[in-house]
Motif scaffolding. Sequence first.
Motif, PDB file in Angstrom:
ATOM      1  N   LEU A  58      -2.385   3.221 -12.278  1.00 23.64           N
ATOM      2  CA  LEU A  58      -3.927   3.473 -12.194  1.00 23.64           C
ATOM      3  C   LEU A  58      -4.324   5.142 -11.796  1.00 23.64           C
ATOM      4  CD1 LEU A  58      -4.602   0.270 -10.025  1.00 23.64           C
ATOM      5  CD2 LEU A  58      -5.333   0.987 -12.586  1.00 23.64           C
ATOM      6  N   SER A  59      -3.064   5.596 -11.684  1.00 30.10           N
ATOM      7  CA  SER A  59      -3.485   7.399 -11.236  1.00 30.10           C
ATOM      8  C   SER A  59      -3.373   7.902 -12.871  1.00 30.10           C
ATOM      9  CB  SER A  59      -2.335   7.921 -10.429  1.00 30.10           C
ATOM     10  OG  SER A  59      -2.385   7.417  -9.106  1.00 30.10           O
ATOM     11  N   ALA A  60      -2.256   7.700 -13.300  1.00 33.02           N
ATOM     12  CA  ALA A  60      -2.075   8.264 -14.619  1.00 33.02           C
ATOM     13  C   ALA A  60      -3.084   8.132 -15.759  1.00 33.02           C
ATOM     14  CB  ALA A  60      -0.753   8.172 -15.176  1.00 33.02           C
ATOM     15  N   PHE A  93      -4.456   5.253   4.393  1.00 34.83           N
ATOM     16  CA  PHE A  93      -5.517   4.592   3.928  1.00 34.83           C
ATOM     17  C   PHE A  93      -4.847   3.194   3.245  1.00 34.83           C
ATOM     18  CE2 PHE A  93      -8.943   3.281   1.056  1.00 34.83           C
ATOM     19  CZ  PHE A  93      -9.598   2.595   1.730  1.00 34.83           C
ATOM     20  N   LEU A  94      -4.103   3.842   2.138  1.00 33.00           N
ATOM     21  CA  LEU A  94      -3.654   2.458   1.262  1.00 33.00           C
ATOM     22  C   LEU A  94      -2.753   1.527   1.981  1.00 33.00           C
ATOM     23  CD1 LEU A  94      -3.390   4.202  -2.169  1.00 33.00           C
ATOM     24  CD2 LEU A  94      -5.375   2.776  -1.397  1.00 33.00           C
ATOM     25  N   SER A  95      -2.026   2.175   2.890  1.00 33.06           N
ATOM     26  CA  SER A  95      -1.083   1.252   3.625  1.00 33.06           C
ATOM     27  C   SER A  95      -1.992   0.162   4.825  1.00 33.06           C
ATOM     28  CB  SER A  95      -0.266   2.044   4.503  1.00 33.06           C
ATOM     29  OG  SER A  95       0.665   2.701   3.578  1.00 33.06           O
ATOM     30  N   ILE A  96      -2.918   0.655   5.211  1.00 38.05           N
ATOM     31  CA  ILE A  96      -3.682   0.087   6.204  1.00 38.05           C
ATOM     32  C   ILE A  96      -4.523  -0.823   5.414  1.00 38.05           C
ATOM     33  CG2 ILE A  96      -5.881   0.103   7.893  1.00 38.05           C
ATOM     34  CD1 ILE A  96      -4.645   2.995   8.634  1.00 38.05           C
ATOM     35  N   LEU A  97      -5.171  -0.457   4.473  1.00 43.06           N
ATOM     36  CA  LEU A  97      -6.031  -1.492   3.448  1.00 43.06           C
ATOM     37  C   LEU A  97      -5.183  -2.588   2.980  1.00 43.06           C
ATOM     38  CD1 LEU A  97      -8.360  -2.078   1.939  1.00 43.06           C
ATOM     39  CD2 LEU A  97      -7.697  -0.745   0.152  1.00 43.06           C
ATOM     40  N   ALA A  98      -3.869  -2.338   2.775  1.00 40.52           N
ATOM     41  CA  ALA A  98      -2.949  -3.480   2.158  1.00 40.52           C
ATOM     42  C   ALA A  98      -2.694  -4.456   3.329  1.00 40.52           C
ATOM     43  CB  ALA A  98      -1.662  -3.095   1.716  1.00 40.52           C
ATOM     44  N   TYR A  99      -2.282  -3.725   4.344  1.00 39.13           N
ATOM     45  CA  TYR A  99      -1.862  -4.494   5.817  1.00 39.13           C
ATOM     46  C   TYR A  99      -3.262  -5.579   6.295  1.00 39.13           C
ATOM     47  CZ  TYR A  99      -0.981  -5.788  10.680  1.00 39.13           C
ATOM     48  OH  TYR A  99      -0.854  -6.209  11.891  1.00 39.13           O
ATOM     49  N   PHE A 100      -4.474  -4.950   6.071  1.00 42.03           N
ATOM     50  CA  PHE A 100      -5.582  -5.715   6.401  1.00 42.03           C
ATOM     51  C   PHE A 100      -6.091  -6.796   5.136  1.00 42.03           C
ATOM     52  CE2 PHE A 100      -6.196  -2.276  10.001  1.00 42.03           C
ATOM     53  CZ  PHE A 100      -6.058  -3.579  10.694  1.00 42.03           C
ATOM     54  N   GLY A 150       0.768  -1.164   0.010  1.00 41.86           N
ATOM     55  CA  GLY A 150      -0.077  -0.119  -0.006  1.00 41.86           C
ATOM     56  C   GLY A 150       1.048   1.137  -0.019  1.00 41.86           C
ATOM     57  N   PHE A 151       2.046   1.230   0.724  1.00 37.10           N
ATOM     58  CA  PHE A 151       2.944   2.230   0.662  1.00 37.10           C
ATOM     59  C   PHE A 151       3.258   2.643  -0.645  1.00 37.10           C
ATOM     60  CE2 PHE A 151       6.769   4.689   1.697  1.00 37.10           C
ATOM     61  CZ  PHE A 151       6.648   5.612   2.585  1.00 37.10           C
ATOM     62  N   MET A 152       3.749   1.615  -1.402  1.00 35.67           N
ATOM     63  CA  MET A 152       4.400   1.836  -2.503  1.00 35.67           C
ATOM     64  C   MET A 152       3.359   2.094  -3.623  1.00 35.67           C
ATOM     65  SD  MET A 152       7.354   1.474  -2.176  1.00 35.67           S
ATOM     66  CE  MET A 152       8.052   1.805  -3.773  1.00 35.67           C
ATOM     67  N   VAL A 153       2.252   1.514  -3.501  1.00 37.30           N
ATOM     68  CA  VAL A 153       1.245   2.043  -4.628  1.00 37.30           C
ATOM     69  C   VAL A 153       0.814   3.498  -4.091  1.00 37.30           C
ATOM     70  CG1 VAL A 153      -1.492   1.946  -4.827  1.00 37.30           C
ATOM     71  CG2 VAL A 153      -0.090  -0.080  -4.659  1.00 37.30           C
ATOM     72  N   SER A 154       0.834   4.035  -2.900  1.00 39.06           N
ATOM     73  CA  SER A 154       0.823   5.520  -2.749  1.00 39.06           C
ATOM     74  C   SER A 154       1.879   6.312  -3.130  1.00 39.06           C
ATOM     75  CB  SER A 154       0.618   5.804  -1.043  1.00 39.06           C
ATOM     76  OG  SER A 154      -0.453   4.896  -0.599  1.00 39.06           O
ATOM     77  N   SER A 155       3.118   5.819  -3.145  1.00 40.67           N
ATOM     78  CA  SER A 155       4.330   6.448  -3.754  1.00 40.67           C
ATOM     79  C   SER A 155       4.293   6.571  -5.141  1.00 40.67           C
ATOM     80  CB  SER A 155       5.680   5.618  -3.392  1.00 40.67           C
ATOM     81  OG  SER A 155       5.669   5.449  -1.984  1.00 40.67           O
ATOM     82  N   GLY A 156       3.513   5.524  -6.207  1.00 40.43           N
ATOM     83  CA  GLY A 156       3.424   5.633  -7.414  1.00 40.43           C
ATOM     84  C   GLY A 156       2.509   6.758  -7.444  1.00 40.43           C
ATOM     85  N   HIS A 157       1.249   6.678  -6.930  1.00 39.89           N
ATOM     86  CA  HIS A 157       0.340   7.732  -6.910  1.00 39.89           C
ATOM     87  C   HIS A 157       0.685   9.042  -6.783  1.00 39.89           C
ATOM     88  CE1 HIS A 157      -3.600   9.391  -6.501  1.00 39.89           C
ATOM     89  NE2 HIS A 157      -3.563   9.903  -5.461  1.00 39.89           N
ATOM     90  N   LEU A 158       1.663   9.487  -5.762  1.00 40.61           N
ATOM     91  CA  LEU A 158       2.114  10.629  -5.500  1.00 40.61           C
ATOM     92  C   LEU A 158       2.959  11.124  -6.712  1.00 40.61           C
ATOM     93  CD1 LEU A 158       4.055  12.004  -2.314  1.00 40.61           C
ATOM     94  CD2 LEU A 158       5.173  11.820  -4.406  1.00 40.61           C
ATOM     95  N   ALA A 159       3.841  10.235  -7.425  1.00 39.30           N
ATOM     96  CA  ALA A 159       4.619  10.561  -8.423  1.00 39.30           C
ATOM     97  C   ALA A 159       3.825  11.088  -9.598  1.00 39.30           C
ATOM     98  CB  ALA A 159       5.329   9.185  -8.897  1.00 39.30           C
ATOM     99  N   SER A 215       3.980  -4.673  -9.974  1.00 39.48           N
ATOM    100  CA  SER A 215       4.636  -3.770  -9.012  1.00 39.48           C
ATOM    101  C   SER A 215       3.978  -2.889  -8.391  1.00 39.48           C
ATOM    102  CB  SER A 215       6.051  -2.961 -10.067  1.00 39.48           C
ATOM    103  OG  SER A 215       6.357  -1.859  -9.159  1.00 39.48           O
ATOM    104  N   PRO A 216       3.831  -2.958  -6.981  1.00 42.67           N
ATOM    105  CA  PRO A 216       2.974  -1.866  -6.260  1.00 42.67           C
ATOM    106  C   PRO A 216       3.234  -0.291  -6.803  1.00 42.67           C
ATOM    107  CG  PRO A 216       4.002  -3.440  -4.765  1.00 42.67           C
ATOM    108  CD  PRO A 216       4.540  -3.753  -5.962  1.00 42.67           C
ATOM    109  N   PHE A 217       4.622   0.011  -6.897  1.00 41.53           N
ATOM    110  CA  PHE A 217       4.749   1.499  -7.406  1.00 41.53           C
ATOM    111  C   PHE A 217       4.372   1.812  -8.741  1.00 41.53           C
ATOM    112  CE2 PHE A 217       7.215   4.458  -9.446  1.00 41.53           C
ATOM    113  CZ  PHE A 217       7.423   5.771  -8.454  1.00 41.53           C
ATOM    114  N   LEU A 218       4.399   0.676  -9.866  1.00 47.49           N
ATOM    115  CA  LEU A 218       4.020   1.136 -11.126  1.00 47.49           C
ATOM    116  C   LEU A 218       2.424   0.992 -11.273  1.00 47.49           C
ATOM    117  CD1 LEU A 218       6.699  -1.058 -13.199  1.00 47.49           C
ATOM    118  CD2 LEU A 218       6.467   1.507 -12.779  1.00 47.49           C
TER     119      LEU A 218
END
Length: 213
Positions: free
Chosen positions: A115-117, A160-167, A39-48, A107-110
């Motif tokens: 999914l953002s772009a 949220f995405l980190s918590i979602l991925a964790y659970f 979730g953290f890496m997905v968020s990082s990709g989203h931020l990018a 890849s979570p980051f990609l």
Amino acid sequence: MVIEFILKVIAISSSGALAPGPLSAATAALGTKHGWKGGFMVSSGHLAVELPLVIVIAFFISSSGQIEEIMRPLALIGGIFLLLFGYLTLKSASEIGVVSVREQRFSPFLTGVALSAFNPFFIAWWAGVGSALISEALLIFGTLGIAILYASHIWIDFAFLSILAYFTSFKGLTVRAYKFLLVFLGTFVLFFGLDYLFFSLTGLHLPELMKKL
């Protein structure tokens, strides 16, 4: 003023971050393999993708030199988007059910980048609601307002995405609780939508009107 603006950004942003969609679904699936780090890496990709978009929008708004003049038209567009988004959030709350996921090898980051772009609703949100928030931030705080706005917004995605991925797809958060949260946020977003529409017509925000009554 700062706290009030931050709370507004958090309330509006939360409805988008927590609403079921491709990013949250993919994050839940990736969580089966990567845990919270997925979730953290997905968020990082989203931020990018998101941060450059915010900077570009802020640049065009500030370079116009007419922030006050464009505030009300942007508020009108943003208000319409917020009402639509609030409705969709409430609709999501009524439709969400059990979410099933499969192990993913992407890849979570990609995944976050793609999914953002290539998400038209994400682009539309920043073009509509986001532009109104950006112009308000610039008007109140100047260039520093962009940092305040984005910091108030992006932590929600990461949390949220980190918590979602964790659970792993809501295993730690009951569907009923998630529905309640969406209803709560959807109602808030509808209020801000009405507030923006009222501002576009009168130049006043609803809380300011209430103080005068």
